[in-house]
Structure formats: structure tokens, C-alpha cells
Design a protein around this motif. Sequence first.
Motif, PDB file in Angstrom:
ATOM      1  N   GLU A 276      -3.946   6.316  -5.274  1.00  0.00           N
ATOM      2  CA  GLU A 276      -4.976   5.452  -4.715  1.00  0.00           C
ATOM      3  C   GLU A 276      -6.306   5.640  -5.443  1.00  0.00           C
ATOM      4  OE1 GLU A 276      -5.823   4.111  -0.167  1.00  0.00           O
ATOM      5  OE2 GLU A 276      -5.873   6.260  -0.567  1.00  0.00           O
ATOM      6  N   CYS A 289      -5.318   0.539  -3.540  1.00  0.00           N
ATOM      7  CA  CYS A 289      -4.273   0.764  -4.539  1.00  0.00           C
ATOM      8  C   CYS A 289      -4.620  -0.001  -5.819  1.00  0.00           C
ATOM      9  CB  CYS A 289      -2.916   0.285  -4.010  1.00  0.00           C
ATOM     10  SG  CYS A 289      -2.268   1.269  -2.642  1.00  0.00           S
ATOM     11  N   GLU A 294       1.293  -1.484  -4.535  1.00  0.00           N
ATOM     12  CA  GLU A 294       1.058  -2.040  -3.211  1.00  0.00           C
ATOM     13  C   GLU A 294       1.015  -0.921  -2.182  1.00  0.00           C
ATOM     14  OE1 GLU A 294       5.651  -3.175  -1.902  1.00  0.00           O
ATOM     15  OE2 GLU A 294       4.283  -4.771  -2.561  1.00  0.00           O
ATOM     16  N   GLU A 295       0.342  -1.194  -1.052  1.00  0.00           N
ATOM     17  CA  GLU A 295       0.131  -0.161  -0.039  1.00  0.00           C
ATOM     18  C   GLU A 295       1.403   0.116   0.755  1.00  0.00           C
ATOM     19  OE1 GLU A 295      -3.142  -1.060   2.458  1.00  0.00           O
ATOM     20  OE2 GLU A 295      -4.522  -1.498   0.805  1.00  0.00           O
ATOM     21  N   CYS A 300       0.672   4.674  -2.637  1.00  0.00           N
ATOM     22  CA  CYS A 300       0.611   3.381  -3.317  1.00  0.00           C
ATOM     23  C   CYS A 300       1.883   3.259  -4.158  1.00  0.00           C
ATOM     24  CB  CYS A 300      -0.625   3.290  -4.210  1.00  0.00           C
ATOM     25  SG  CYS A 300      -2.173   3.202  -3.297  1.00  0.00           S
TER      26      CYS A 300
END
Length: 324
Positions: A276, A289, A294-295, A300
Amino acid sequence: MRPPAPAVLGLLLLMLLSPGEATKKPTPCKRCRELVDKFNQGMVDTAKKNFGGGNTAWEEKTLSKYEFSEVRLLEIMEGLCGTSDFECNHLVEEHEGLLETWWLRLKKKYPDLFEWFCVKTLKVCCAPGTYGPDCLACQGGSERPCSGNGHCSGDGSRQGDGSCRCHLGYRGPLCADCTDGYFNSLRNETHSICSACDESCKTCTGPTNRDCGQCEVGWAREDDACVECDSTCVGCTGEGPGQCKECLPGFSKESGQCTDIDECSLAEKPCLRRNENCYNTPGSFVCVCPEGFEEAEDVCVQTGPAGAEVTEASPTQPPSHEDL
């Protein structure tokens, strides 16, 4: 088993109604006023009805007869209530004789139907500026109740207690005094006008920031005027970040001024998810992120090709995507 008594059914129905529905029934004064308004509108609608051109002398003679005729009264009465308006129809049926008497014999002597019918005859309303069962004068007198700066409780009805509910900026039993944030721009024996203070004032004697009796929260007195504290301050002694009494969270005093804390450069990293990036913002920070990720719950997750490097963005440069 016997069915519930009518009284019980009525009570159950009342319990099912919402508080608003249970109190929607208009007062006798309001019903009377609405009926008079419809009657007056009927008079307007029937004025010079069926006349318009031709023998003027004949029309004037005939119109004069029609103006006070029972024919016109009947036309007005028929248009007063809708077929489903029970309250209106009941009121007309109950007092049809009074309306007829006023129309045929008393109209010229008492031209104000509302005053004659609702106030003096049925006694369900009061004249403007009066209230209660005996139509007493409102606080401040019936000519200008509440000094013209408020609403008299029960004004024009047989209800209420005559007390004043003041408009914004006014207070006191007669609504003649100003609340905090307002000052008397005009006051004499008959009138009191309150105007808004400058936004910097909590109390004031005039319209500018130099007329403040007390500064509003977020403002401080400097050179006999209230000036706005810097956005980084919690309380101040004057303008600018160097005049703060304390700093907002996310700021600290450095060289006498409240300066933004760069949380992203601290030894203890504020962004805890793996991969992150941290971005500093005024008084705070955001964790995002990087592109290609993607979170997830605590990480991430990479969405691009496997093995791609994670690039740590500059903590002072905001990200390009919409997550920030």
C-alpha cells in the motif's frame, strides 16, 4: 363471541392512526374561515354573470336585481362544498339560515362576512390581533401583536394564551429585544428592528467586525476588531498560523507556527496493508493501493502480470486514480 362495541372500535381506529392523522381535524375557526373564503370566491365568480354586451340600461337594471337576489345566493351556496366534504356540508346545512339572513338583510350593514358570521355570530373566531374565549388583545396590543416581530398564540381564534413566539433574531415577552448575533438597528416607542451582526461577532452593537461585543468561536480580537483564526488553529490571538493557541490534529507547532505533520514520513508507517502507498494531505493522510493492484482485507492484491514490481509513489504526490 360478541363483536367489539362501537366505542372500542373507535378507540382501536384512533390507536392505529399516526399522531399527525389524529390531529388533522381543523379547528371550528379554520372551518368557518374556509367557508367564508369560498363564499367570497363565489361572489366573485357570480359577479355580472350571464351579462356582457347589448342594452346597457337594461343590463344595469337587471344586474342590480341579480346582485342581491336569492338566485345568486343559491348559485353561491351550491358551489361551497364538494360532495365528499362532510364537514363543509354539515356547516352549511347547520347555518344556511344565517347565511341567507346576512345575504338578504344584513349584507350592507355588515359587509365583512367573516367578522359578522365567524366572530360575532358563531363566535368561533376572533378579530386579528386577539385570542382566546373572550378575544383578548395579544401581547403588545391587537394593532401590532408581538411588536410585529413574532406570532401571537391563538391569534384570530378562540384558542391560545396570547404569548409571543418570536421570529429569528428576536426575543423577550414582546419580541422587542435582540438575540445574540443581532443588534437593534432601529428602536423607538412603537418599533424594534433587529439586524444581523457581522459573522465574526457573537454579540454586537453594529454591523461591522469592529462593533463586536464578543467574538464568535474561531475568531479573535485584534486591533479592536474580530479577525478570523487560521484554519490550522484551535483558538487564536490574531490572524495567521503563527497566532494559534493550539493546533488542529494533524498539525504541530514548528518555529511558532502550526505546520502540517507528514504522517507518511514517520518511522511508524500509518498504512499497514502490504504493497500500500501513503499520501500526505493537509492535516491527515490517505492509504491507497498503487496502480495494478486492488484492495483486499489486509493487502493490496496485484491484478497486472505476475512478477511486476511494486513502485512506491512519492508521498507528496497524489495518486492519479479515483481512490483518493
